[in-house]
Design an enzyme around this catalytic site. Structure first.
Site, PDB file in Angstrom:
ATOM      1  N   ASP A 100       0.977  -1.530   0.481  1.00  0.00           N
ATOM      2  CA  ASP A 100       0.382   0.400  -0.168  1.00  0.00           C
ATOM      3  C   ASP A 100       0.615   1.013   0.084  1.00  0.00           C
ATOM      4  O   ASP A 100       0.146   2.006  -0.165  1.00  0.00           O
ATOM      5  CB  ASP A 100      -0.606   0.464   1.134  1.00  0.00           C
ATOM      6  CG  ASP A 100      -1.700  -0.344   0.874  1.00  0.00           C
ATOM      7  OD1 ASP A 100      -3.002  -1.347   0.194  1.00  0.00           O
ATOM      8  OD2 ASP A 100      -2.119  -1.414   2.025  1.00  0.00           O
ATOM      9  N   GLU A 160      -0.029 -12.757   4.790  1.00  0.00           N
ATOM     10  CA  GLU A 160       0.813 -11.848   3.658  1.00  0.00           C
ATOM     11  C   GLU A 160       2.202 -12.093   4.539  1.00  0.00           C
ATOM     12  O   GLU A 160       3.671 -13.154   3.850  1.00  0.00           O
ATOM     13  CB  GLU A 160       0.040 -10.420   3.432  1.00  0.00           C
ATOM     14  CG  GLU A 160      -0.903 -10.672   2.571  1.00  0.00           C
ATOM     15  CD  GLU A 160      -0.831  -9.276   2.248  1.00  0.00           C
ATOM     16  OE1 GLU A 160      -1.176  -9.233   0.618  1.00  0.00           O
ATOM     17  OE2 GLU A 160      -0.888  -9.059   2.683  1.00  0.00           O
ATOM     18  N   LYS A 191       2.534   3.998  -5.579  1.00  0.00           N
ATOM     19  CA  LYS A 191       2.859   3.763  -3.928  1.00  0.00           C
ATOM     20  C   LYS A 191       4.336   4.183  -3.140  1.00  0.00           C
ATOM     21  O   LYS A 191       4.378   3.907  -1.796  1.00  0.00           O
ATOM     22  CB  LYS A 191       2.715   2.230  -3.967  1.00  0.00           C
ATOM     23  CG  LYS A 191       1.425   1.228  -4.813  1.00  0.00           C
ATOM     24  CD  LYS A 191       0.314   1.954  -3.561  1.00  0.00           C
ATOM     25  CE  LYS A 191      -0.993   0.862  -4.043  1.00  0.00           C
ATOM     26  NZ  LYS A 191      -1.742   1.596  -5.386  1.00  0.00           N
TER      27      LYS A 191
END
EC number: 5.3.1.6
Length: 225
Positions: A89, A107, A125
């Site tokens: 992100d 993850e 990002k």
């Protein structure tokens, strides 16, 4: 707190280059998010062409994509990933914030277990410093306690609300997510250690020192960091 943006072409470029690093016989950690999805689709095409791999999905989403792409699946109990391919992100100085899709606990488990961790992202990002809210997955009963603890650390905690139903987001693990705003994070490693120590916190979205390569899709190609 789902982060979006970037062009589909940039995501495809990064995803394809990461998928091209996968070799016959490898076990691959399959990340979550739109750019990781581009890698999964590319791997599916290569499997159709004869590539022999097994995937370890990090979420319901990545499991479904892998099944649609006919990628054989396995688990961490049965195999260790040779490489993991996952999105982010936000990226700053090699560190990441993940968890916009509320899958960061699984993850991190898969990404950290891999011999090599490749991050795929588009240019939106990238940031000079990490400054978006840090997701923290918590046991449901621990949510109010963790919120108070985060506030004591100087953060602003917000229980993540679901977008298509009433009530909070529930993770694949059956837990809740608290998004913790700290502003600019000057010392990600120190904050990561503090969040990891909170009773009731399952996992946080700071990925510090885990990435081996960061592949950033651009309009002209892929920038490898």
């Amino acid at each position: 707190m789902k982060q979006s943006g970037g062009t589909e072409a940039q995501k495809r470029r990064a995803g394809k280059q990461a998928a091209d690093a996968v070799e016959d016989g490898m076990v691959v950690g399959l990340g979550t998010g739109s750019t990781a999805a581009a890698s999964i689709r590319e791997l599916g095409q290569r499997v159709e062409e004869g590539l022999d791999i097994r995937g370890i999905p990090t979420s319901y989403q990545s499991r479904q994509l892998a099944r649609e792409a006919d990628i054989p699946l396995t688990t961490l109990e049965e195999a260790t990933p040779d490489v993991a391919i996952d999105g982010a992100d936000q990226v700053a100085a090699g560190d990441l914030i993940k968890g916009g899709g509320a899958a960061h606990a699984r993850e991190k488990l898969v990404d950290a277990a891999a011999d090599r961790f490749l991050v795929v992202a588009d240019e939106t990002k990238l940031s000079p410093t990490l400054d978006i809210p840090v997701p923290v997955e918590v046991l449901p009963d621990a949510a109010p306690v963790v919120q108070r603890q985060v506030a004591a650390l100087g953060g602003e905690p917000t229980l993540r609300a679901a977008e298509r139903k009433d009530g909070p987001v529930v993770t694949d693990n059956g837990n809740l997510v608290i998004d913790c705003a700290f502003g600019e994070i000057a010392e990600p490693a120190a904050l990561a250690e503090e969040l990891s120590a909170l009773p009731g916190a399952v996992e946080h979205g700071l990925f510090v020192g885990l990435a081996d390569e960061i592949l950033v899709g651009t309009d002209d190609g892929v920038d490898v960091r």
